[in-house]
Scaffold this motif. Sequence first.
Motif, short mmCIF file in Angstrom:
data_model
loop_
_atom_site.label_atom_id
_atom_site.label_comp_id
_atom_site.label_asym_id
_atom_site.label_seq_id
_atom_site.Cartn_x
_atom_site.Cartn_y
_atom_site.Cartn_z
N ALA A 248 0.83 -1.38 0.04
CA ALA A 248 0.03 -0.13 0.05
C ALA A 248 0.97 1.35 -0.03
O ALA A 248 0.43 2.31 -0.53
N GLY A 249 1.94 1.12 0.67
CA GLY A 249 3.04 2.28 0.69
C GLY A 249 3.47 2.77 -0.70
O GLY A 249 3.64 3.81 -1.12
N ILE A 250 3.70 1.80 -1.41
CA ILE A 250 4.33 1.85 -2.80
C ILE A 250 3.24 2.35 -3.67
O ILE A 250 3.40 3.20 -4.56
N GLY A 251 1.74 2.03 -3.25
CA GLY A 251 0.79 2.65 -3.98
C GLY A 251 0.76 3.92 -3.89
O GLY A 251 0.53 4.59 -4.78
N ALA A 252 0.87 4.71 -2.53
CA ALA A 252 0.90 6.00 -2.40
C ALA A 252 2.13 6.57 -3.21
O ALA A 252 1.57 7.77 -3.63
N ASP A 253 3.00 5.91 -3.21
CA ASP A 253 4.19 6.63 -4.30
C ASP A 253 3.77 7.00 -5.64
O ASP A 253 3.92 7.55 -6.38
N PHE A 254 3.01 5.65 -6.25
CA PHE A 254 2.76 5.79 -7.50
C PHE A 254 1.58 6.65 -7.72
O PHE A 254 1.39 7.78 -8.59
N VAL A 255 0.70 7.09 -6.70
CA VAL A 255 -0.53 8.23 -6.78
C VAL A 255 -0.10 9.47 -6.70
O VAL A 255 -0.42 10.43 -7.58
N ALA A 256 1.12 9.65 -6.06
CA ALA A 256 1.84 10.89 -6.03
C ALA A 256 2.37 11.27 -7.25
O ALA A 256 2.58 12.48 -7.66
N ARG A 257 2.86 10.32 -7.99
CA ARG A 257 3.34 10.61 -9.34
C ARG A 257 2.21 10.24 -10.42
O ARG A 257 2.46 10.41 -11.82
N ARG A 258 1.16 10.14 -10.06
CA ARG A 258 -0.19 10.01 -11.08
C ARG A 258 -0.01 8.56 -12.03
O ARG A 258 -0.32 8.55 -13.14
N LEU A 259 1.18 7.57 -11.48
CA LEU A 259 1.19 6.63 -12.27
C LEU A 259 0.01 5.25 -12.40
O LEU A 259 -0.21 5.18 -11.15
N SER A 260 -0.09 4.91 -13.41
CA SER A 260 -1.04 3.85 -13.42
C SER A 260 -0.62 2.61 -14.31
O SER A 260 -0.61 3.02 -15.51
N PRO A 261 -0.34 1.39 -13.98
CA PRO A 261 0.23 0.30 -14.80
C PRO A 261 -1.26 -0.50 -15.29
O PRO A 261 -1.12 -1.69 -14.94
N GLY A 262 -1.80 0.20 -16.29
CA GLY A 262 -3.10 -0.40 -16.78
C GLY A 262 -3.00 -1.80 -17.45
O GLY A 262 -3.43 -2.44 -17.53
N GLY A 263 -1.63 -1.77 -18.27
CA GLY A 263 -1.30 -2.94 -18.93
C GLY A 263 -0.90 -4.13 -18.02
O GLY A 263 -1.42 -5.26 -18.54
N SER A 264 -0.39 -3.76 -16.92
CA SER A 264 0.08 -4.86 -16.03
C SER A 264 -1.07 -5.55 -15.45
O SER A 264 -1.42 -6.75 -15.29
N ALA A 265 -2.29 -4.62 -15.02
CA ALA A 265 -3.36 -4.99 -14.79
C ALA A 265 -4.27 -5.86 -15.85
O ALA A 265 -4.83 -7.02 -15.40
N ASP A 266 -4.06 -5.67 -17.11
CA ASP A 266 -4.65 -6.51 -17.85
C ASP A 266 -3.93 -7.73 -17.85
O ASP A 266 -4.55 -9.02 -17.94
N LEU A 267 -2.73 -7.86 -17.85
CA LEU A 267 -2.05 -8.97 -18.00
C LEU A 267 -2.40 -9.77 -16.53
O LEU A 267 -2.13 -11.16 -16.84
N LEU A 268 -2.63 -9.27 -15.71
CA LEU A 268 -2.94 -10.14 -14.40
C LEU A 268 -4.27 -10.67 -14.58
O LEU A 268 -4.39 -12.09 -14.21
#
Length: 280
Positions: A248-268
């Motif tokens: 969840a802490g890593i998630g907060a770092d992504f949100v601070a940078r507006r990053l979203s790994p949508g391709g990785s979600a699809d591959l999951l």
Amino acid sequence: MSFLRPLPQALRAEAARIGGLAARCLVLEVETWPKPGLVSHVDNGSHTDMDAGSFRRSAAAIEPFLARLALAGIEGASMPRLRAIGLEAEGAMLRATGGVNTHRGAIFGLGLLCAAAGARLAGARGRLGDVVERLWGEEILGTPSAPDSHGGCAARRHGAGGARQEAAAGFPTLYHTGLPALRQGARLAPGDDEAARVQSCFALIATLGDTNLLHRGGAEGLAFAQRAARGFLEGGGVGRPGWRAAAAGIGADFVARRLSPGGSADLLAMSLFLRAMEAA
Ligand SMILES: CC(C)(COP(=O)(O)OP(=O)(O)OC[C@H]1O[C@@H](n2cnc3c(N)ncnc32)[C@H](O[C@H]2O[C@H](COP(=O)(O)OP(=O)(O)OP(=O)(O)O)[C@@H](O)[C@H]2O)[C@@H]1O)[C@@H](O)C(=O)NCCC(=O)NCCS
Ligand SMILES: Nc1ncnc2[nH]cnc12
């Protein structure tokens, strides 16, 4: 041909089963937390225009098209027919979400895997990824990306292969990373399937040239995300005490940078589909 000799009911039922399974994998993906920057049943990650409800509605709307893609695979369809069904599915997705792109990448990748599952019912041999590569790989690479597509821009700017190259090569990232990480997660956290899905999600982020990360964060954003995901895995992944808080802490770092790994979600979601469809 199908209009001269209708398909047996059993094959139609099997195509519907494949479409249903694929749609359930999309729902399981959104019901996985923590996934850095991504929408889940717990939070909306780096997104303000969609939530878990958007993804559930989208999955329900595209399920019939995933079943049609499996049927088309049984009937030996070529890429233009698959593409026409895929574009119809994109229309249904946009209607279900009020115009938000939730699943375009998943419609493409999971749709091709459903078509390959259909082709296998009609006698095609090998892993689903190999079937996609053999039957449609060349045509997939031959289709130009839309000039305004985020993936097209990322490809031109950063040389990323994106969704098309992954599919045309038989989905190597699913077989080398997503699926093995699901199994590793099951060993690290026995009886906790959500933990296995988180392990797979981080492994995919660490590996994939995700054009969504490139689109929002450039090469630096992609490198940051891959480094953070690798750090989580090297620290023991879902086998380490307190892994949920760390993720969840890593998630907060992504949100601070507006990053979203949508391709990785699809591959999951696609890894979950393969886990159900491929022999061990
Ligand atoms: C071939 C298409 C998929 C065209 O895609 P495009 O030219 O755009 O290329 P890619 O970026 O390579 O891929 C598109 C989507 O695939 C996912 N993805 C990203 N990287 C990879 C990768 N390395 N491997 C596999 N898949 C990947 C990703 O999809 C997810 O993100 C989507 C949200 O994206 P977007 O709206 O851009 O992002 P935001 O950041 O939210 O935007 P803003 O808010 O900032 O504006 C979401 O859909 C996820 O699924 C990539 O986006 C394809 O579109 C096509 O040709 N379709 C026609 C149908 C067809 O041929 N079907 C075949 C039979 S089914
Ligand atoms: N859960 C998710 N969050 C954001 N983008 C996505 N694309 C596919 N699944 C997604």
